[in-house]
Design a protein around this motif. Sequence first.
Motif, PDB file in Angstrom:
ATOM      1  N   MET A   9       0.815  -1.237   0.095  1.00 18.39           N
ATOM      2  CA  MET A   9       0.099   0.203   0.144  1.00 18.39           C
ATOM      3  C   MET A   9       0.924   1.310   0.049  1.00 18.39           C
ATOM      4  SD  MET A   9      -2.570  -0.900   3.164  1.00 18.39           S
ATOM      5  CE  MET A   9      -1.839  -2.112   4.179  1.00 18.39           C
ATOM      6  N   LYS A  13       1.257   2.577  -6.910  1.00 18.55           N
ATOM      7  CA  LYS A  13       0.755   1.609  -8.090  1.00 18.55           C
ATOM      8  C   LYS A  13      -0.444   2.302  -8.772  1.00 18.55           C
ATOM      9  CE  LYS A  13      -0.702  -1.408  -5.062  1.00 18.55           C
ATOM     10  NZ  LYS A  13      -0.436  -1.138  -3.666  1.00 18.55           N
ATOM     11  N   ASP A  32      -8.706  -2.180  -6.901  1.00 24.14           N
ATOM     12  CA  ASP A  32      -9.734  -2.146  -5.799  1.00 24.14           C
ATOM     13  C   ASP A  32     -10.981  -1.346  -6.321  1.00 24.14           C
ATOM     14  OD1 ASP A  32      -8.237  -2.968  -3.639  1.00 24.14           O
ATOM     15  OD2 ASP A  32      -7.153  -1.206  -3.439  1.00 24.14           O
ATOM     16  N   VAL A  43     -14.001  -0.179  -0.430  1.00 26.78           N
ATOM     17  CA  VAL A  43     -13.034  -1.353   0.393  1.00 26.78           C
ATOM     18  C   VAL A  43     -13.274  -1.424   1.724  1.00 26.78           C
ATOM     19  CG1 VAL A  43     -10.666  -2.260   0.661  1.00 26.78           C
ATOM     20  CG2 VAL A  43     -11.544  -1.675  -1.578  1.00 26.78           C
ATOM     21  N   PHE A  47     -14.720  -4.481   4.041  1.00 29.06           N
ATOM     22  CA  PHE A  47     -14.093  -5.127   5.210  1.00 29.06           C
ATOM     23  C   PHE A  47     -14.879  -5.077   6.377  1.00 29.06           C
ATOM     24  CE2 PHE A  47      -9.356  -6.078   4.954  1.00 29.06           C
ATOM     25  CZ  PHE A  47      -9.065  -5.991   3.595  1.00 29.06           C
ATOM     26  N   PHE A  55     -13.578 -10.153   1.452  1.00 29.38           N
ATOM     27  CA  PHE A  55     -12.820  -9.366   0.263  1.00 29.38           C
ATOM     28  C   PHE A  55     -11.988 -10.221  -0.403  1.00 29.38           C
ATOM     29  CE2 PHE A  55      -9.273  -6.766  -0.584  1.00 29.38           C
ATOM     30  CZ  PHE A  55      -9.512  -5.833  -1.229  1.00 29.38           C
ATOM     31  N   ARG A  56     -11.048 -11.028  -0.077  1.00 29.66           N
ATOM     32  CA  ARG A  56     -10.049 -11.696  -0.462  1.00 29.66           C
ATOM     33  C   ARG A  56     -10.803 -12.316  -1.570  1.00 29.66           C
ATOM     34  NH1 ARG A  56      -5.787  -8.530   0.025  1.00 29.66           N
ATOM     35  NH2 ARG A  56      -5.753  -8.231   2.290  1.00 29.66           N
ATOM     36  N   GLU A  59     -11.792 -10.432  -4.438  1.00 32.36           N
ATOM     37  CA  GLU A  59     -10.591  -9.894  -5.039  1.00 32.36           C
ATOM     38  C   GLU A  59     -10.017 -10.864  -6.047  1.00 32.36           C
ATOM     39  OE1 GLU A  59      -6.978  -9.697  -2.517  1.00 32.36           O
ATOM     40  OE2 GLU A  59      -6.855  -7.632  -3.082  1.00 32.36           O
ATOM     41  N   LEU A  77      -2.869  -3.683  -9.001  1.00 30.94           N
ATOM     42  CA  LEU A  77      -3.343  -4.827  -7.776  1.00 30.94           C
ATOM     43  C   LEU A  77      -3.515  -3.823  -6.434  1.00 30.94           C
ATOM     44  CD1 LEU A  77      -1.369  -7.785  -8.586  1.00 30.94           C
ATOM     45  CD2 LEU A  77      -3.475  -6.966  -9.662  1.00 30.94           C
ATOM     46  N   GLY A  78      -4.419  -4.643  -5.668  1.00 32.05           N
ATOM     47  CA  GLY A  78      -4.169  -4.187  -4.301  1.00 32.05           C
ATOM     48  C   GLY A  78      -3.040  -4.383  -3.555  1.00 32.05           C
ATOM     49  N   GLY A  79      -2.609  -4.059  -2.313  1.00 33.28           N
ATOM     50  CA  GLY A  79      -1.222  -4.424  -1.746  1.00 33.28           C
ATOM     51  C   GLY A  79      -1.092  -5.978  -1.395  1.00 33.28           C
ATOM     52  N   GLY A  80      -2.547  -6.515  -0.966  1.00 28.47           N
ATOM     53  CA  GLY A  80      -2.637  -7.740  -0.616  1.00 28.47           C
ATOM     54  C   GLY A  80      -2.567  -8.779  -1.603  1.00 28.47           C
ATOM     55  N   ARG A 119      -7.650   2.715   4.593  1.00 32.91           N
ATOM     56  CA  ARG A 119      -7.115   1.436   4.380  1.00 32.91           C
ATOM     57  C   ARG A 119      -7.064   0.615   5.788  1.00 32.91           C
ATOM     58  NH1 ARG A 119      -3.441   4.677   1.092  1.00 32.91           N
ATOM     59  NH2 ARG A 119      -3.083   3.491  -0.849  1.00 32.91           N
ATOM     60  N   PRO A 120      -8.201  -0.302   5.768  1.00 31.25           N
ATOM     61  CA  PRO A 120      -8.448  -0.847   6.831  1.00 31.25           C
ATOM     62  C   PRO A 120      -7.502  -1.630   7.740  1.00 31.25           C
ATOM     63  CG  PRO A 120      -9.627  -1.801   4.994  1.00 31.25           C
ATOM     64  CD  PRO A 120      -8.937  -0.981   4.516  1.00 31.25           C
ATOM     65  N   LEU A 121      -6.483  -2.267   6.935  1.00 30.96           N
ATOM     66  CA  LEU A 121      -5.405  -2.923   7.637  1.00 30.96           C
ATOM     67  C   LEU A 121      -4.444  -1.916   8.742  1.00 30.96           C
ATOM     68  CD1 LEU A 121      -4.380  -5.324   4.944  1.00 30.96           C
ATOM     69  CD2 LEU A 121      -5.889  -5.760   6.960  1.00 30.96           C
ATOM     70  N   ARG A 142       5.220 -10.323   3.317  1.00 29.68           N
ATOM     71  CA  ARG A 142       4.706 -10.427   1.725  1.00 29.68           C
ATOM     72  C   ARG A 142       5.702 -10.563   0.888  1.00 29.68           C
ATOM     73  NH1 ARG A 142      -0.522  -5.914   1.869  1.00 29.68           N
ATOM     74  NH2 ARG A 142      -1.828  -7.315   2.942  1.00 29.68           N
TER      75      ARG A 142
END
Length: 172
Positions: A9, A13, A32, A43, A47, A55-56, A59, A77-80, A119-121, A142
């Motif tokens: 994140m 990107k 996203d 997003v 979550f 979500f995953r 995605e 892409l999303g970070g995850g 950003r929920p994380l 990661r």
Amino acid sequence: MIITLLGYMGGGKSTIGKQLASVLKYSFIDLDVYIEEKEGKSVPEIFLEKGEIYFRKLEHVCLKEIISNYNNIVLSLGGGTPCYANNMGLLAQNNLQSFYLQLSPVNLANRLFEQKQGRPLIAHIKTKQELQDFIAVHLFERQEFYRKASVVLPVDKLSVQQVVACIIAKLY
Ligand code: S3P
């Protein structure tokens, strides 16, 4: 050709993806945003209301849909995304090139501290130092997925234009 941009994140990107797409005259898709449009929710709402596992899964479905239905696109892409559901395996196609935009935890924390709300994380993290510590561990976990990209591009010292030029140089 499908060009995917991946990385943590706050790594640029979407900004780089838009610029790259405009230079190449490709369409730009942000995974996203695609998910948000398909689901009719942001997003953070997904979550909060349905949880990360939901979500995953979404995605993964959206990623499959995009790479089978589109060509000549730049896809952020999303970070995850690379770290779940064998998504990196999906990217192993002949017409697809993936670029990992690699930044240090210090730079990522500086960029993300002001933007953590959406950003929920990381939204719950209070100080920049805590954010940097969180990112260092998370990034370490990661990296093994990010490093599966066709090209690893260290971008700490590069401007948006320089990153775009580096990507284009690797394409031809
Ligand atoms: C996530 C990154 C976000 C978004 C979601 C989860 C992650 O995308 O997909 O909040 O797991 O790193 P960006 O990398 O575009 O912020």
